[in-house]
Design a protein around this motif. Sequence first.
Motif, PDB file in Angstrom:
ATOM      1  N   UNK A  36      -1.261  -0.069  10.184  1.00 58.47           N
ATOM      2  CA  UNK A  36      -0.259  -1.142  10.244  1.00 58.47           C
ATOM      3  C   UNK A  36       0.198  -1.544   8.844  1.00 58.47           C
ATOM      4  N   UNK A  37      -0.703  -1.520   7.873  1.00 60.66           N
ATOM      5  CA  UNK A  37      -0.326  -1.807   6.485  1.00 60.66           C
ATOM      6  C   UNK A  37       0.638  -0.741   5.975  1.00 60.66           C
ATOM      7  N   UNK A  38       0.351   0.514   6.273  1.00 62.65           N
ATOM      8  CA  UNK A  38       1.260   1.607   5.868  1.00 62.65           C
ATOM      9  C   UNK A  38       2.620   1.457   6.538  1.00 62.65           C
ATOM     10  N   UNK A  39       2.627   1.104   7.839  1.00 58.33           N
ATOM     11  CA  UNK A  39       3.899   0.896   8.540  1.00 58.33           C
ATOM     12  C   UNK A  39       4.703  -0.201   7.860  1.00 58.33           C
ATOM     13  N   UNK A  40       4.035  -1.291   7.467  1.00 58.54           N
ATOM     14  CA  UNK A  40       4.722  -2.390   6.807  1.00 58.54           C
ATOM     15  C   UNK A  40       5.351  -1.923   5.497  1.00 58.54           C
ATOM     16  N   UNK A  41       4.568  -1.189   4.683  1.00 55.79           N
ATOM     17  CA  UNK A  41       5.102  -0.735   3.399  1.00 55.79           C
ATOM     18  C   UNK A  41       6.215   0.294   3.574  1.00 55.79           C
ATOM     19  N   UNK A  42       6.116   1.134   4.578  1.00 56.91           N
ATOM     20  CA  UNK A  42       7.194   2.080   4.854  1.00 56.91           C
ATOM     21  C   UNK A  42       8.466   1.353   5.265  1.00 56.91           C
ATOM     22  N   UNK A  43       8.333   0.369   6.131  1.00 56.26           N
ATOM     23  CA  UNK A  43       9.488  -0.402   6.561  1.00 56.26           C
ATOM     24  C   UNK A  43      10.083  -1.175   5.388  1.00 56.26           C
ATOM     25  N   UNK A  44       9.224  -1.797   4.579  1.00 57.57           N
ATOM     26  CA  UNK A  44       9.698  -2.524   3.404  1.00 57.57           C
ATOM     27  C   UNK A  44      10.425  -1.572   2.452  1.00 57.57           C
ATOM     28  N   UNK A  45       9.862  -0.393   2.219  1.00 56.20           N
ATOM     29  CA  UNK A  45      10.493   0.589   1.330  1.00 56.20           C
ATOM     30  C   UNK A  45      11.832   1.045   1.878  1.00 56.20           C
ATOM     31  N   UNK A  46      11.909   1.254   3.168  1.00 56.95           N
ATOM     32  CA  UNK A  46      13.162   1.666   3.791  1.00 56.95           C
ATOM     33  C   UNK A  46      14.218   0.577   3.649  1.00 56.95           C
TER      34      UNK A  46
END
Length: 168
Positions: free
Chosen positions: A121-131
Motif C-alpha cells: 500500500x505504501x508503494x501504491x501511494x508513492x506510485x500514485x503520487x509520482x504519477x
Amino acid sequence: LVGSEMCIRDSPSNSGEEYPRELAFEPDELILDYDDNSFIVNFTTLNYHLAKKTKYRYKVDNLNGDWQNNGSKRSVTFNSLPPGEYTLEVESFNPDLDFTTNVIGMKIIVRSPWWQTNLAYTCYFFLLFSLLFATHRYLLKRKLDIAEKNRLQELDAFKTCLLYTSPS
C-alpha cells in the motif's frame, strides 16, 4: 483435550480431487500463507472412558464469536479463511460423566497476500503520487511552452509591424 493433527487442503490435482497435506504446527499457534487458507484441525481427549459419548464444541474469535456444537466430530474444517488473526477454542464434555475439560486455544494467523500488505500500500501511494506529480509537471511545461510560443508570436508580429511601418 489436545490438538492432534492438522492438514492443509492443497489445490485439486488433474483428476479434480483435493488431497490433504499434513502440517507441522506449534500447539498454540499456526501461521499460514494466504493460499493455504483451507485446512482441517483434528483434536481428541485423553480421557477414553465413554469416548463415543464425548461431545465437542468450538468457537473462532474474529470470525464468529459464538460456540458451535460439533457433536462427536473431532475436527474443524476451515474453507477459504480470509487473511487475519483468529483464536480457535475447543471444549469437550461428556454428558454421562458430567465433566467438562479445559478449553484449549490456538492462535491462527493467515497472512495477507503480498499485494495487500502495508509495504504494498505504501508503494501504491508513492506510485500514485509520482504519477500525479509527473502529470502536473507535464501539464505545467505544456502551459509554459504555449505561453512562450504566444510571446514569440507577439514579438514576431511586433517586429514585423515595426519593420513595415518604419519611415524609409
